[in-house]
Design a protein around this motif. Structure first.
Motif, PDB file in Angstrom:
ATOM      1  N   VAL A 274      47.086  44.895  38.410  1.00 52.13           N
ATOM      2  CA  VAL A 274      45.788  45.398  38.880  1.00 52.13           C
ATOM      3  C   VAL A 274      45.952  46.500  39.920  1.00 52.13           C
ATOM      4  O   VAL A 274      45.038  47.301  40.130  1.00 52.13           O
ATOM      5  CB  VAL A 274      44.938  44.247  39.477  1.00 52.13           C
ATOM      6  CG1 VAL A 274      44.539  43.273  38.393  1.00 52.13           C
ATOM      7  CG2 VAL A 274      45.690  43.519  40.587  1.00 52.13           C
ATOM      8  N   SER A 275      47.109  46.546  40.572  1.00 53.72           N
ATOM      9  CA  SER A 275      47.357  47.594  41.559  1.00 53.72           C
ATOM     10  C   SER A 275      48.826  47.567  41.917  1.00 53.72           C
ATOM     11  O   SER A 275      49.596  46.738  41.419  1.00 53.72           O
ATOM     12  CB  SER A 275      46.514  47.365  42.824  1.00 53.72           C
ATOM     13  OG  SER A 275      46.975  46.232  43.527  1.00 53.72           O
ATOM     14  N   LEU A 276      49.231  48.483  42.794  1.00 52.40           N
ATOM     15  CA  LEU A 276      50.608  48.498  43.257  1.00 52.40           C
ATOM     16  C   LEU A 276      50.918  47.294  44.139  1.00 52.40           C
ATOM     17  O   LEU A 276      52.077  47.020  44.435  1.00 52.40           O
ATOM     18  CB  LEU A 276      50.897  49.792  44.017  1.00 52.40           C
ATOM     19  CG  LEU A 276      50.836  51.082  43.187  1.00 52.40           C
ATOM     20  CD1 LEU A 276      51.051  52.293  44.091  1.00 52.40           C
ATOM     21  CD2 LEU A 276      51.867  51.063  42.068  1.00 52.40           C
ATOM     22  N   ASP A 277      49.867  46.579  44.558  1.00 48.92           N
ATOM     23  CA  ASP A 277      50.066  45.444  45.455  1.00 48.92           C
ATOM     24  C   ASP A 277      50.278  44.121  44.734  1.00 48.92           C
ATOM     25  O   ASP A 277      50.685  43.141  45.362  1.00 48.92           O
ATOM     26  CB  ASP A 277      48.866  45.301  46.410  1.00 48.92           C
ATOM     27  CG  ASP A 277      48.748  46.507  47.326  1.00 48.92           C
ATOM     28  OD1 ASP A 277      49.808  47.051  47.697  1.00 48.92           O
ATOM     29  OD2 ASP A 277      47.618  46.900  47.655  1.00 48.92           O
ATOM     30  N   GLY A 278      49.969  44.060  43.434  1.00 45.03           N
ATOM     31  CA  GLY A 278      50.137  42.785  42.768  1.00 45.03           C
ATOM     32  C   GLY A 278      49.543  42.738  41.376  1.00 45.03           C
ATOM     33  O   GLY A 278      49.194  43.766  40.774  1.00 45.03           O
ATOM     34  N   ASN A 279      49.426  41.499  40.851  1.00 48.87           N
ATOM     35  CA  ASN A 279      48.958  41.250  39.492  1.00 48.87           C
ATOM     36  C   ASN A 279      47.853  40.203  39.517  1.00 48.87           C
ATOM     37  O   ASN A 279      47.670  39.489  40.509  1.00 48.87           O
ATOM     38  CB  ASN A 279      50.102  40.746  38.615  1.00 48.87           C
ATOM     39  CG  ASN A 279      51.267  41.697  38.560  1.00 48.87           C
ATOM     40  OD1 ASN A 279      51.212  42.730  37.915  1.00 48.87           O
ATOM     41  ND2 ASN A 279      52.344  41.339  39.248  1.00 48.87           N
ATOM     42  N   TYR A 280      47.169  40.116  38.386  1.00 41.91           N
ATOM     43  CA  TYR A 280      46.126  39.108  38.227  1.00 41.91           C
ATOM     44  C   TYR A 280      46.477  38.243  37.026  1.00 41.91           C
ATOM     45  O   TYR A 280      46.748  38.741  35.926  1.00 41.91           O
ATOM     46  CB  TYR A 280      44.764  39.768  38.022  1.00 41.91           C
ATOM     47  CG  TYR A 280      43.631  38.775  37.892  1.00 41.91           C
ATOM     48  CD1 TYR A 280      43.200  38.035  38.981  1.00 41.91           C
ATOM     49  CD2 TYR A 280      43.014  38.567  36.662  1.00 41.91           C
ATOM     50  CE1 TYR A 280      42.166  37.116  38.866  1.00 41.91           C
ATOM     51  CE2 TYR A 280      41.977  37.650  36.529  1.00 41.91           C
ATOM     52  CZ  TYR A 280      41.565  36.931  37.640  1.00 41.91           C
ATOM     53  OH  TYR A 280      40.543  36.009  37.518  1.00 41.91           O
ATOM     54  N   ALA A 281      46.518  36.929  37.242  1.00 44.96           N
ATOM     55  CA  ALA A 281      46.849  35.984  36.175  1.00 44.96           C
ATOM     56  C   ALA A 281      45.602  35.236  35.753  1.00 44.96           C
ATOM     57  O   ALA A 281      44.830  34.770  36.598  1.00 44.96           O
ATOM     58  CB  ALA A 281      47.908  34.992  36.652  1.00 44.96           C
ATOM     59  N   GLN A 282      45.419  35.122  34.448  1.00 45.60           N
ATOM     60  CA  GLN A 282      44.279  34.381  33.912  1.00 45.60           C
ATOM     61  C   GLN A 282      44.721  33.618  32.667  1.00 45.60           C
ATOM     62  O   GLN A 282      45.682  34.003  32.001  1.00 45.60           O
ATOM     63  CB  GLN A 282      43.137  35.329  33.561  1.00 45.60           C
ATOM     64  CG  GLN A 282      43.511  36.429  32.586  1.00 45.60           C
ATOM     65  CD  GLN A 282      42.375  37.391  32.332  1.00 45.60           C
ATOM     66  OE1 GLN A 282      41.217  36.989  32.290  1.00 45.60           O
ATOM     67  NE2 GLN A 282      42.695  38.664  32.181  1.00 45.60           N
ATOM     68  N   PRO A 283      44.074  32.499  32.366  1.00 43.45           N
ATOM     69  CA  PRO A 283      44.466  31.711  31.184  1.00 43.45           C
ATOM     70  C   PRO A 283      44.352  32.542  29.914  1.00 43.45           C
ATOM     71  O   PRO A 283      43.460  33.397  29.790  1.00 43.45           O
ATOM     72  CB  PRO A 283      43.466  30.553  31.178  1.00 43.45           C
ATOM     73  CG  PRO A 283      42.962  30.476  32.587  1.00 43.45           C
ATOM     74  CD  PRO A 283      42.962  31.871  33.106  1.00 43.45           C
ATOM     75  N   ILE A 284      45.244  32.299  28.992  1.00 43.35           N
ATOM     76  CA  ILE A 284      45.221  32.978  27.706  1.00 43.35           C
ATOM     77  C   ILE A 284      44.992  31.936  26.613  1.00 43.35           C
ATOM     78  O   ILE A 284      45.628  30.879  26.595  1.00 43.35           O
ATOM     79  CB  ILE A 284      46.530  33.755  27.471  1.00 43.35           C
ATOM     80  CG1 ILE A 284      46.477  34.509  26.145  1.00 43.35           C
ATOM     81  CG2 ILE A 284      47.742  32.850  27.517  1.00 43.35           C
ATOM     82  CD1 ILE A 284      47.656  35.453  25.948  1.00 43.35           C
TER      83      ILE A 284
END
Length: 550
Positions: A274-284
């Motif tokens: 989502v940005s240079l600062d991190g990621n976003y995890a969501q169920p798949i």
């Protein structure tokens, strides 16, 4: 005189009978506790069935430290045993690539072996207080006509001590060489299907796996969406990121129920940057949860943080006007070095994962046997998705008390007679009812909860894919490829050659301090005592004969 002649005739008859029996009956008796000189029945069958000449060129020759001498001896002893069962179709040549008339010739020999697929190893040793270094090639090249297969003998888990890794390599000599012989002698190649129509991973990021599988198997992609997977010897589902339809799930179900072999590399959560600062995890949602549950497993929609992890490069600040990039432990990239007791995962190097989810085994059918293959360390923590994963966490020192989640399963083998998820759901007027199977032959399924296990990295500067399992931060290659290929071997090999990977040879280590301090004493004991025994026995024998015939 007459009795003497009769005894002589009887002795000649007995010796002739023994010689005749030896010519028609063949047996070898391995008296070692761990059966180190025996080979598996599958390997014997492979060698007995050879109908072409195979040449094995061994390059592990020369003066080595004790551990490599054991590996050299194991190679020689194994190949001697192979020749016994190969009916004259196996030739073995030994050579030392370090022997050359000059340095230029030696370097040419080294480059030739590297070009043919062997990897050199630097050996350091302390001999009488002197530190020595030598380049060796712990490998062989198996050849039939114009085809050749390089075999690297120095394998094992790099996290183990050098002695343990060499011992693991010792245990794997039979399987590694026999696998190469099978590849050259195999007239009927098995068929492996790859389900790639549900992944957005670029083909170049799967290229190393596909190229490796193509060396041993005929590979079929499912881009044309076949009516069924019947006829395939194994099926691999590679990192899907979109849901399977009910019809596609039905085909997977029927393939396994019919005795098929399937390996799933799936994610429990989707992780997007989502940005240079991190990621976003969501169920798949892959629409496979009920199918896995039917088989006895559940891939959870979480992420595992493990203190035993890989590193990522992170900007930790500025050094003057330049950013300072340092490798920091990234606990969302677990390194799996905890394996189940199974030939698939025995003695392989650690497996590299990214954003791993956990697997739970559930009830399922009673006749399904569940065997964990890949597991985390005990120092874990679970993060339920959805969740925001900030890179800033890598800068923080972990609190050990927060990582008490215990061992989590990351890969599980399911074996047995599977019953269909669609049982009592297919109506008589459904066209699928004609070939529908509620249960069937014994099938095998492996579920791994990280799709990235099969995804290789890519070098954009050189515009070339990197080997599967290679970590560009630590510059080492993990055991991802070996795990996948051993799993495929177990799934497709009806003769069970992989059973050779169960060989166990115990390390009976000597006390290094005692050896160093009392070296001369033990050398003297080993030299004098055997000679003393021979002298005493000879003297006693002479005394008794003289007393009897004097």
């Amino acid at each position: 005189m007459k009795n003497t002649i009769l005894r002589l005739i009887l002795l000649i008859a007995v010796l002739a009978g023994i010689n005749w029996l030896a010519s028609v009956l063949f047996f070898r008796w391995d008296l070692t506790e761990d059966k180190r000189y025996s080979i598996s029945d599958a390997t014997k069958q492979l060698l007995n069935d050879l109908d072409q000449d195979i040449t094995v060129n061994v390059y592990l020759q020369g003066d080595f430290p004790a551990g490599f001498e054991r590996l050299e001896s194991a190679t020689r002893e194994t190949l001697d045993e192979f020749k016994t069962y190969a009916n004259g179709h196996l030739t073995v040549n030994y050579s030392d690539p370090t022997q050359a008339v000059n340095e230029e010739q030696r370097q040419k020999q080294f480059l030739n072996l590297v070009d043919r697929g062997l990897t050199p190893t630097n050996v350091f040793a302390n001999e009488d207080g002197k530190r020595t270094e030598k380049i060796i090639f712990p490998g062989v090249i198996v050849q039939a006509d114009t085809l050749a297969v390089p075999v690297q003998l120095l394998k094992g888990n790099r996290a183990s001590s050098p002695e343990e890794q060499l011992n693991q390599s010792y245990e794997g000599v039979e399987f590694e060489i026999a696998s190469a012989i099978r590849l050259l002698a195999n007239r009927e190649r098995k068929k492996v299907g790859l389900v790639v129509s549900h992944t957005k991973v670029p083909p170049v990021r799967l290229s190393d796996l596909i190229a490796t599988i193509q060396q041993n198997y005929d590979v079929f992609l499912d881009m044309n969406n076949p009516e069924s997977y019947d006829g395939l010897d194994a099926l691999l589902v590679l990192k899907p990121d979109s849901a399977f339809s009910e019809d596609e799930k039905f085909k997977l179900d029927q393939y396994v129920v019919g005795g098929g072999r399937a390996i799933f590399f799936v994610d429990g959560s989707r992780v997007d940057s989502v940005s240079l600062d991190g990621n976003y995890a969501q169920p798949i949602d892959l629409n496979l949860s009920d199918l896995f549950f039917r088989w006895g497993a559940r891939v959870n929609t979480n992420l595992v943080k493990d203190l035993n992890c890989a590193e990522i490069l992170l900007n930790v600040g500025n050094m003057g006007d330049q950013p300072e990039i340092k490798p920091l432990p990234w606990r969302f990239f677990p390194v799996l070095n905890n394996f189940g007791q199974h030939p698939i995962s025995r003695n392989i190097n650690a497996v590299y994962t990214r954003f791993l989810s956990s697997i739970d085994t559930v009830g399922g059918a009673a006749e399904i046997v569940k065997t964990p293959l890949l597991m985390t360390s005990p120092y874990t923590q679970l993060v339920n998705s959805p969740a925001l994963i900030g890179y800033n966490e890598a800068r923080k020192e972990p609190v050990a008390a927060d990582y008490r989640g215990g061992v989590k399963i990351a890969g599980v083998l399911l074996e047995g007679s599977f019953s269909s998820l669609f049982k009592n759901r297919i109506l008589p007027d459904d066209p699928r009812a004609v070939k529908f199977k509620e249960s069937g032959n014994t099938g095998k399924v492996i579920i791994c909860s990280d799709g990235d296990i099969v995804v290789n990295d890519y070098d954009y500067k050189r515009n070339t894919p990197l080997p599967l399992g290679y970590d560009r931060v630590s510059k080492q290659t993990f055991g991802n490829k070996d795990f996948v290929m051993h799993a495929l071997d177990y799934m497709t090999d009806a003769n069970g050659l992989i059973s050779a990977r169960t060989k166990q040879v115990s390390i009976r280590a000597l006390d290094k301090i005692q050896i160093q301090e009392k070296r001369k004493f033990w050398q003297t004991v080993n030299l004098i005592i055997p000679l003393a025994f021979i002298g005493v026995f000879g003297g006693l024998h002479y005394y008794l004969r003289r007393r009897k015939y004097a």
